[in-house]
Motif scaffolding. Structure first.
Motif, PDB file in Angstrom:
ATOM      1  N   GLY A   1      13.084 -11.671  -3.091  1.00 30.21           N
ATOM      2  CA  GLY A   1      13.356 -10.256  -2.850  1.00 30.21           C
ATOM      3  C   GLY A   1      12.610  -9.315  -3.771  1.00 30.21           C
ATOM      4  N   ASP A   2      11.788  -9.844  -4.657  1.00 34.03           N
ATOM      5  CA  ASP A   2      11.061  -9.012  -5.601  1.00 34.03           C
ATOM      6  C   ASP A   2       9.708  -8.562  -5.054  1.00 34.03           C
ATOM      7  OD1 ASP A   2      13.097  -9.076  -7.411  1.00 34.03           O
ATOM      8  OD2 ASP A   2      12.198 -10.597  -8.685  1.00 34.03           O
ATOM      9  N   THR A   3       9.715  -8.129  -3.819  1.00 31.80           N
ATOM     10  CA  THR A   3       8.530  -7.547  -3.202  1.00 31.80           C
ATOM     11  C   THR A   3       8.900  -6.147  -2.747  1.00 31.80           C
ATOM     12  OG1 THR A   3       7.724  -9.678  -2.415  1.00 31.80           O
ATOM     13  CG2 THR A   3       6.884  -7.738  -1.281  1.00 31.80           C
ATOM     14  N   TRP A   4       8.086  -5.181  -3.143  1.00 32.48           N
ATOM     15  CA  TRP A   4       8.342  -3.815  -2.749  1.00 32.48           C
ATOM     16  C   TRP A   4       7.247  -3.348  -1.802  1.00 32.48           C
ATOM     17  CZ3 TRP A   4       9.514  -5.344  -7.754  1.00 32.48           C
ATOM     18  CH2 TRP A   4      10.845  -5.206  -8.103  1.00 32.48           C
ATOM     19  N   THR A   5       7.661  -2.827  -0.656  1.00 33.61           N
ATOM     20  CA  THR A   5       6.728  -2.254   0.309  1.00 33.61           C
ATOM     21  C   THR A   5       6.715  -0.753   0.082  1.00 33.61           C
ATOM     22  OG1 THR A   5       7.212  -3.989   1.907  1.00 33.61           O
ATOM     23  CG2 THR A   5       6.166  -1.988   2.749  1.00 33.61           C
ATOM     24  N   LEU A   6       5.533  -0.232  -0.169  1.00 32.36           N
ATOM     25  CA  LEU A   6       5.366   1.194  -0.418  1.00 32.36           C
ATOM     26  C   LEU A   6       4.574   1.812   0.721  1.00 32.36           C
ATOM     27  CD1 LEU A   6       4.324   0.696  -4.109  1.00 32.36           C
ATOM     28  CD2 LEU A   6       6.562   1.412  -3.311  1.00 32.36           C
ATOM     29  N   GLN A   7       4.843   3.069   1.002  1.00 35.94           N
ATOM     30  CA  GLN A   7       4.115   3.759   2.064  1.00 35.94           C
ATOM     31  C   GLN A   7       3.654   5.108   1.559  1.00 35.94           C
ATOM     32  OE1 GLN A   7       6.222   4.151   5.757  1.00 35.94           O
ATOM     33  NE2 GLN A   7       4.372   4.741   6.857  1.00 35.94           N
TER      34      GLN A   7
ATOM     35  N   GLU B   1      -6.608   0.917  -4.914  1.00 36.39           N
ATOM     36  CA  GLU B   1      -7.795   0.731  -5.753  1.00 36.39           C
ATOM     37  C   GLU B   1      -7.437   0.833  -7.230  1.00 36.39           C
ATOM     38  OE1 GLU B   1     -11.116  -0.061  -5.101  1.00 36.39           O
ATOM     39  OE2 GLU B   1     -10.231  -0.617  -3.180  1.00 36.39           O
ATOM     40  N   GLU B   2      -6.640   1.826  -7.582  1.00 37.29           N
ATOM     41  CA  GLU B   2      -6.243   2.008  -8.980  1.00 37.29           C
ATOM     42  C   GLU B   2      -5.403   0.825  -9.477  1.00 37.29           C
ATOM     43  OE1 GLU B   2      -6.809   4.415 -11.363  1.00 37.29           O
ATOM     44  OE2 GLU B   2      -8.305   5.259 -10.014  1.00 37.29           O
ATOM     45  N   ILE B   3      -4.448   0.401  -8.681  1.00 38.32           N
ATOM     46  CA  ILE B   3      -3.595  -0.729  -9.072  1.00 38.32           C
ATOM     47  C   ILE B   3      -4.423  -1.998  -9.180  1.00 38.32           C
ATOM     48  CG2 ILE B   3      -1.668  -2.202  -8.359  1.00 38.32           C
ATOM     49  CD1 ILE B   3      -0.455   0.370  -7.061  1.00 38.32           C
ATOM     50  N   SER B   4      -5.283  -2.229  -8.204  1.00 41.88           N
ATOM     51  CA  SER B   4      -6.133  -3.412  -8.207  1.00 41.88           C
ATOM     52  C   SER B   4      -7.046  -3.438  -9.432  1.00 41.88           C
ATOM     53  CB  SER B   4      -6.964  -3.455  -6.924  1.00 41.88           C
ATOM     54  OG  SER B   4      -7.769  -4.590  -6.896  1.00 41.88           O
ATOM     55  N   THR B   5      -7.645  -2.313  -9.749  1.00 38.57           N
ATOM     56  CA  THR B   5      -8.520  -2.221 -10.922  1.00 38.57           C
ATOM     57  C   THR B   5      -7.739  -2.519 -12.199  1.00 38.57           C
ATOM     58  OG1 THR B   5      -9.942  -0.601  -9.831  1.00 38.57           O
ATOM     59  CG2 THR B   5     -10.022  -0.674 -12.238  1.00 38.57           C
ATOM     60  N   LEU B   6      -6.556  -1.956 -12.313  1.00 37.60           N
ATOM     61  CA  LEU B   6      -5.720  -2.202 -13.484  1.00 37.60           C
ATOM     62  C   LEU B   6      -5.359  -3.682 -13.605  1.00 37.60           C
ATOM     63  CD1 LEU B   6      -3.958  -1.200 -15.852  1.00 37.60           C
ATOM     64  CD2 LEU B   6      -2.124  -0.919 -14.183  1.00 37.60           C
ATOM     65  N   LEU B   7      -4.961  -4.297 -12.497  1.00 32.92           N
ATOM     66  CA  LEU B   7      -4.587  -5.715 -12.528  1.00 32.92           C
ATOM     67  C   LEU B   7      -5.776  -6.596 -12.895  1.00 32.92           C
ATOM     68  CD1 LEU B   7      -2.205  -5.923  -9.436  1.00 32.92           C
ATOM     69  CD2 LEU B   7      -1.580  -5.844 -11.859  1.00 32.92           C
ATOM     70  N   TRP B   8      -6.972  -6.280 -12.380  1.00 33.97           N
ATOM     71  CA  TRP B   8      -8.159  -7.067 -12.728  1.00 33.97           C
ATOM     72  C   TRP B   8      -8.537  -6.903 -14.192  1.00 33.97           C
ATOM     73  CZ3 TRP B   8      -9.820 -11.196 -10.654  1.00 33.97           C
ATOM     74  CH2 TRP B   8      -9.678 -11.410  -9.290  1.00 33.97           C
TER      75      TRP B   8
ATOM     76  N   ASP C   1       0.865  -3.658  10.778  1.00 30.36           N
ATOM     77  CA  ASP C   1      -0.064  -2.791  11.500  1.00 30.36           C
ATOM     78  C   ASP C   1      -0.173  -1.387  10.900  1.00 30.36           C
ATOM     79  OD1 ASP C   1      -0.594  -4.814  13.305  1.00 30.36           O
ATOM     80  OD2 ASP C   1       0.978  -4.182  14.696  1.00 30.36           O
ATOM     81  N   SER C   2       0.572  -1.130   9.837  1.00 26.66           N
ATOM     82  CA  SER C   2       0.580   0.209   9.262  1.00 26.66           C
ATOM     83  C   SER C   2      -0.619   0.434   8.348  1.00 26.66           C
ATOM     84  CB  SER C   2       1.861   0.436   8.453  1.00 26.66           C
ATOM     85  OG  SER C   2       1.807   1.690   7.828  1.00 26.66           O
ATOM     86  N   PRO C   3      -1.383   1.481   8.603  1.00 27.50           N
ATOM     87  CA  PRO C   3      -2.528   1.778   7.738  1.00 27.50           C
ATOM     88  C   PRO C   3      -2.131   2.445   6.416  1.00 27.50           C
ATOM     89  CG  PRO C   3      -2.389   3.406   9.469  1.00 27.50           C
ATOM     90  CD  PRO C   3      -1.306   2.397   9.741  1.00 27.50           C
ATOM     91  N   THR C   4      -0.845   2.775   6.250  1.00 25.98           N
ATOM     92  CA  THR C   4      -0.417   3.491   5.043  1.00 25.98           C
ATOM     93  C   THR C   4       0.530   2.675   4.155  1.00 25.98           C
ATOM     94  OG1 THR C   4       1.391   4.522   6.293  1.00 25.98           O
ATOM     95  CG2 THR C   4      -0.675   5.761   6.118  1.00 25.98           C
ATOM     96  N   LYS C   5       0.833   1.435   4.533  1.00 26.38           N
ATOM     97  CA  LYS C   5       1.744   0.612   3.726  1.00 26.38           C
ATOM     98  C   LYS C   5       0.985  -0.408   2.888  1.00 26.38           C
ATOM     99  CE  LYS C   5       5.765   0.767   6.753  1.00 26.38           C
ATOM    100  NZ  LYS C   5       6.709  -0.033   7.552  1.00 26.38           N
ATOM    101  N   PHE C   6       1.555  -0.716   1.718  1.00 25.74           N
ATOM    102  CA  PHE C   6       1.047  -1.798   0.876  1.00 25.74           C
ATOM    103  C   PHE C   6       2.218  -2.374   0.105  1.00 25.74           C
ATOM    104  CE2 PHE C   6       0.681   2.084  -1.551  1.00 25.74           C
ATOM    105  CZ  PHE C   6       0.984   1.745  -2.861  1.00 25.74           C
ATOM    106  N   GLU C   7       2.027  -3.563  -0.470  1.00 26.54           N
ATOM    107  CA  GLU C   7       3.112  -4.238  -1.170  1.00 26.54           C
ATOM    108  C   GLU C   7       2.729  -4.574  -2.605  1.00 26.54           C
ATOM    109  OE1 GLU C   7       5.513  -6.649   2.284  1.00 26.54           O
ATOM    110  OE2 GLU C   7       3.988  -7.727   1.149  1.00 26.54           O
ATOM    111  N   ILE C   8       3.705  -4.510  -3.463  1.00 29.79           N
ATOM    112  CA  ILE C   8       3.585  -5.007  -4.824  1.00 29.79           C
ATOM    113  C   ILE C   8       4.618  -6.109  -4.952  1.00 29.79           C
ATOM    114  CG2 ILE C   8       3.878  -4.454  -7.266  1.00 29.79           C
ATOM    115  CD1 ILE C   8       2.942  -1.636  -6.599  1.00 29.79           C
ATOM    116  N   TRP C   9       4.197  -7.247  -5.487  1.00 29.46           N
ATOM    117  CA  TRP C   9       5.093  -8.408  -5.581  1.00 29.46           C
ATOM    118  C   TRP C   9       4.920  -9.097  -6.918  1.00 29.46           C
ATOM    119  CZ3 TRP C   9       1.677 -12.408  -6.044  1.00 29.46           C
ATOM    120  CH2 TRP C   9       0.422 -12.239  -5.451  1.00 29.46           C
TER     121      TRP C   9
ATOM    122  N   GLY D   1       1.279  -8.884  -8.254  1.00 29.57           N
ATOM    123  CA  GLY D   1       0.265  -9.024  -7.220  1.00 29.57           C
ATOM    124  C   GLY D   1       0.301  -7.831  -6.282  1.00 29.57           C
ATOM    125  N   LEU D   2      -0.751  -7.648  -5.537  1.00 27.35           N
ATOM    126  CA  LEU D   2      -0.873  -6.513  -4.624  1.00 27.35           C
ATOM    127  C   LEU D   2      -1.354  -7.008  -3.271  1.00 27.35           C
ATOM    128  CD1 LEU D   2      -1.163  -3.359  -4.116  1.00 27.35           C
ATOM    129  CD2 LEU D   2      -3.523  -3.652  -4.851  1.00 27.35           C
TER     130      LEU D   2
END
Length: 86
Positions: free
Chosen positions: A37-43, A55-62, A22-30, A15-16
Protein backbone atom coordinates in the motif's frame (compact mmCIF):
# COMPACT_ATOMS: atom_id res chain seq x y z
CA UNK A 1 6.85 26.09 16.44
CA UNK A 2 7.94 22.61 17.50
CA UNK A 3 8.78 19.94 14.95
CA UNK A 4 8.96 16.29 15.91
CA UNK A 5 10.96 13.83 13.83
CA UNK A 6 8.81 10.71 13.40
CA UNK A 7 10.02 8.81 10.37
CA UNK A 8 12.38 8.88 7.44
CA UNK A 9 12.52 7.40 3.98
CA UNK A 10 15.80 6.67 2.24
CA UNK A 11 15.88 8.08 -1.27
CA UNK A 12 17.45 4.79 -2.36
CA UNK A 13 14.11 3.14 -1.49
CA UNK A 14 12.00 5.52 -3.60
CA UNK A 15 10.91 4.72 -7.13
CA UNK A 16 8.97 6.62 -9.77
CA UNK A 17 6.56 5.39 -12.42
CA UNK A 18 6.06 8.22 -14.90
CA UNK A 19 3.04 6.74 -16.72
CA UNK A 20 0.02 5.25 -14.97
CA UNK A 21 -2.73 3.64 -16.98
CA UNK A 22 -4.20 5.74 -19.78
CA UNK A 23 -3.97 9.05 -17.94
CA UNK A 24 -1.44 11.51 -19.36
CA UNK A 25 -1.39 13.46 -16.06
CA UNK A 26 -0.89 10.68 -13.47
CA UNK A 27 2.35 9.28 -12.06
CA UNK A 28 3.29 7.13 -9.07
CA UNK A 29 5.84 7.28 -6.31
CA UNK A 30 6.52 3.98 -4.55
CA UNK A 31 8.81 2.50 -1.98
CA UNK A 32 10.88 -0.67 -2.04
CA UNK A 33 11.00 -2.90 1.03
CA UNK A 34 7.63 -1.63 2.22
CA UNK A 35 4.05 -2.73 2.28
CA UNK A 36 2.18 -2.95 -1.04
CA UNK A 37 0.00 0.00 0.00
CA UNK A 38 3.00 2.32 0.01
CA UNK A 39 2.40 3.54 -3.53
CA UNK A 40 1.01 6.99 -4.09
CA UNK A 41 -0.66 7.96 -7.36
CA UNK A 42 -0.39 11.66 -8.04
CA UNK A 43 -2.19 13.67 -10.70
CA UNK A 44 -1.13 17.03 -12.06
CA UNK A 45 -3.29 19.72 -13.61
CA UNK A 46 -1.82 19.11 -17.06
CA UNK A 47 0.85 17.12 -18.93
CA UNK A 48 3.42 19.92 -18.82
CA UNK A 49 3.28 20.11 -15.03
CA UNK A 50 3.47 16.31 -14.78
CA UNK A 51 6.51 16.26 -17.05
CA UNK A 52 8.23 18.91 -14.92
CA UNK A 53 7.51 17.00 -11.69
CA UNK A 54 8.59 13.61 -13.02
CA UNK A 55 11.79 15.04 -14.54
CA UNK A 56 12.71 16.82 -11.30
CA UNK A 57 11.99 13.76 -9.14
CA UNK A 58 13.82 11.46 -11.53
CA UNK A 59 16.87 13.74 -11.62
CA UNK A 60 16.93 13.92 -7.83
CA UNK A 61 16.66 10.14 -7.47
CA UNK A 62 19.47 9.56 -10.00
CA UNK A 63 21.73 12.09 -8.28
CA UNK A 64 21.09 10.39 -4.95
CA UNK A 65 21.74 6.95 -6.46
CA UNK A 66 25.04 8.13 -7.99
CA UNK A 67 26.07 9.63 -4.66
CA UNK A 68 25.32 6.38 -2.88
CA UNK A 69 27.26 4.44 -5.53
CA UNK A 70 30.32 6.62 -4.97
CA UNK A 71 30.06 6.44 -1.17
CA UNK A 72 29.13 2.75 -0.94
CA UNK A 73 32.60 1.23 -1.48
CA UNK A 74 34.03 2.99 1.56
CA UNK A 75 30.99 2.19 3.66
CA UNK A 76 30.89 -1.46 2.60
CA UNK A 77 34.44 -2.42 1.64
CA UNK A 78 33.69 -6.16 1.60
CA UNK A 79 30.68 -5.88 -0.68
CA UNK A 80 32.68 -5.37 -3.87
CA UNK A 81 34.98 -7.82 -5.56
CA UNK A 82 37.75 -6.49 -7.74
CA UNK A 83 39.63 -8.50 -10.29
CA UNK A 84 43.24 -8.03 -11.22
CA UNK A 85 44.65 -8.90 -14.61
CA UNK A 86 48.01 -10.64 -14.59
Amino acid sequence: DIYIYKNSIKTSDIGLTAYVGDSPTKFEIWFRKRKPGDTWTLQSMNEEIKHTWTEEISTLLWKQAKGIEVIKPSCYPNSFITSHKS
